[in-house]
Design an enzyme around this catalytic site. Structure first.
Site, PDB file in Angstrom:
ATOM      1  N   ASP A   1      -3.749   5.665  12.418  1.00  0.00           N
ATOM      2  CA  ASP A   1      -2.341   5.093  11.230  1.00  0.00           C
ATOM      3  C   ASP A   1      -1.922   5.899  11.015  1.00  0.00           C
ATOM      4  O   ASP A   1      -1.478   7.052  10.436  1.00  0.00           O
ATOM      5  CB  ASP A   1      -3.495   5.779   9.689  1.00  0.00           C
TER       6      ASP A   1
ATOM      7  N   SER B   1       1.054  -0.488   0.323  1.00  0.00           N
ATOM      8  CA  SER B   1       0.120   0.130  -0.290  1.00  0.00           C
ATOM      9  C   SER B   1       0.978   1.349  -0.334  1.00  0.00           C
ATOM     10  O   SER B   1       0.586   1.981  -0.460  1.00  0.00           O
ATOM     11  CB  SER B   1      -0.401  -0.099   1.392  1.00  0.00           C
TER      12      SER B   1
ATOM     13  N   HIS C   1       1.027   5.260   6.945  1.00  0.00           N
ATOM     14  CA  HIS C   1       0.090   5.629   5.369  1.00  0.00           C
ATOM     15  C   HIS C   1       1.254   6.877   5.421  1.00  0.00           C
ATOM     16  O   HIS C   1       1.087   6.933   6.865  1.00  0.00           O
ATOM     17  CB  HIS C   1      -0.900   5.241   4.800  1.00  0.00           C
TER      18      HIS C   1
END
Ligand SMILES: *[C@@H]1O[C@H](CO)[C@@H](O)[C@H](O)[C@H]1NC(C)=O
Ligand SMILES: *[C@@H]1O[C@H](CO)[C@@H](O)[C@H](O)[C@H]1NC(C)=O
Ligand SMILES: *[C@@H]1O[C@H](CO)[C@@H](O)[C@H](O)[C@H]1NC(C)=O
Ligand SMILES: *[C@@H]1O[C@H](CO)[C@@H](O)[C@H](O)[C@H]1NC(C)=O
Length: 347
Positions: free
Chosen positions: A325, A104, A328
């Site tokens: 998160d 990702s 990311h």
């Protein structure tokens, strides 16, 4: 070229005379050594105008109120990073196929590239998107340039067999698709420590040795070595340019940035000052650099680790749809700089 050395000497003398400020990008400059500076002209695009951002990374849309994180430009110590020019990039890459391959984090970078290009092209540009299996491709028809992202968490294979799902550290079968491209940007790391339900395999195999588990850092190195051997034997570097993206750091341990006791990035609204990061170089990055130093074909490291470590403020944190998160990155945001570095390497 006979005149090359002479010209270079003159440049050196002139640069020496003007040595007070950063020069433009040249051979001698380390683009990865530098610091983050506030720049009113940033960000490079308005994320609400970009249709390619996965909702987890669309921090503004998810309500992030502090927007200073968008305002920082990477300033190498001895030169400047060229400003992104979509038209120039697409013209230079005319007829070429570019592919980001990895997890990702690769998707994060691909989306940023789509936004950088798309938001600066005229609205009548013909742009097509196509998704098939592991790959999403956007084609800029006016230039014949296609840019894909190929989802491969480990680069090496995971195969369904009678015993279960087997992570094969010595096998890469997707390579035939990858090597048809003119530019490849690889990355893998995030998934190597996954355990329990988040682990997508049941066994690890090297050669005929099948095991339930092993030291994950050793497994990572084995997998990367397989990839390196694949590059050595399969890639024609006259045709295909290969980049490997360094380890993208996460921010869950405040000791790494002089805030012991902090366990995530939720309160971070500014980058770190300067060029040094108390947390040091991640072990995985050492493995990446070791494997790359042993590869015989020319492969460029997009050495994003340090400059990204300094960006504890650039993660989605709670402005995400799944909860905290700090792995990311918001788009627009830090991945734009990764693409500026790629751009500098290509144009
Ligand atoms: C990557 O960048 C860091 C920080 O500037 C530097 O210490 C390291 O040597 C670089 N790695 C390579 C392989 O150039
Ligand atoms: C198989 O792999 C495991 C884990 O790496 C190792 O401990 C073991 O010695 C290996 N066995 C053989 C026969 O190579
Ligand atoms: C955070 O990093 C420090 C320094 O490396 C280490 O001592 C500590 O155990 C780490 N904390 C966690 C929760 O991993
Ligand atoms: C970083 O540098 C700026 C400008 O020099 C200063 O205002 C700020 O206090 C510094 N922040 C930290 C955390 O040292």
């Amino acid at each position: 070229m006979g005149g090359g050395i002479g010209t270079r000497c003159w440049c050196a003398i002139i640069l020496f005379a003007l040595a007070s400020g950063p020069t433009t990008y040249g051979d001698e400059c380390d683009l990865y050594q530098g610091n983050w500076v506030y720049d009113e002209s940033y960000p490079l695009y308005d994320s609400s105008e970009c249709p390619h951002i996965r909702k987890e990374y669309d921090c503004i849309k998810n309500g992030r109120p502090d927007l200073n994180y968008l305002k920082f430009r990477w300033q190498p110590t001895n030169c400047n990073l060229p400003r992104f020019n979509a038209e120039e990039f697409l013209t230079k890459m005319s007829g070429k196929k570019i592919m980001y391959i990895g997890d990702s984090v690769s998707e994060n970078q691909w989306q940023s590239m789509m936004c950088l290009l798309r938001t600066s092209l005229p609205p009548q540009s013909i742009i097509n998107e196509h998704t098939a299996k592991s790959t999403t491709t956007v084609t800029f028809e006016d230039y014949g340039v296609s840019i894909s992202v190929f989802l491969s968490h480990y680069l090496v294979d995971i195969v369904e067999e009678d015993i279960g799902r087997v992570l094969k550290l010595d096998s890469i079968t997707n390579g035939d698709v990858w090597k048809e491209n003119d530019v490849l940007i690889f990355n893998t790391w995030l998934w190597w420590y996954r355990r329990g339900e988040k682990q997508p395999w049941d066994y690890i195999q090297i050669g005929t040795n099948i095991t339930k588990d092993m030291d994950r850092m050793v497994a990572f190195q084995e997998g990367l070595n397989t990839w390196a051997n694949w590059v050595n034997s399969e890639i024609d570097t006259e045709k295909t340019i290969v980049f490997f993206q360094g380890v993208s750091p996460s921010h869950y341990n405040g000791s790494d940035w002089n805030e012991p006791g902090v366990t995530n990035c939720a309160k971070e609204t500014l980058p770190m000052n300067g060029s040094t990061y108390p947390g040091g170089v991640p072990r995985a990055e050492m493995v990446v650099e070791k494997v790359l130093s042993g590869i015989t074909k020319p492969v460029s490291l997009l050495n994003i680790t340090r400059l990204s470590q300094l960006r504890k403020d650039a993660h989605p944190s709670t402005f995400n749809i799944f909860g905290m998160d700090c792995t990311h990155w918001c788009v627009a945001g830090l991945p734009d700089t990764w693409n500026l570095l790629l751009y500098a390497g290509l144009v």
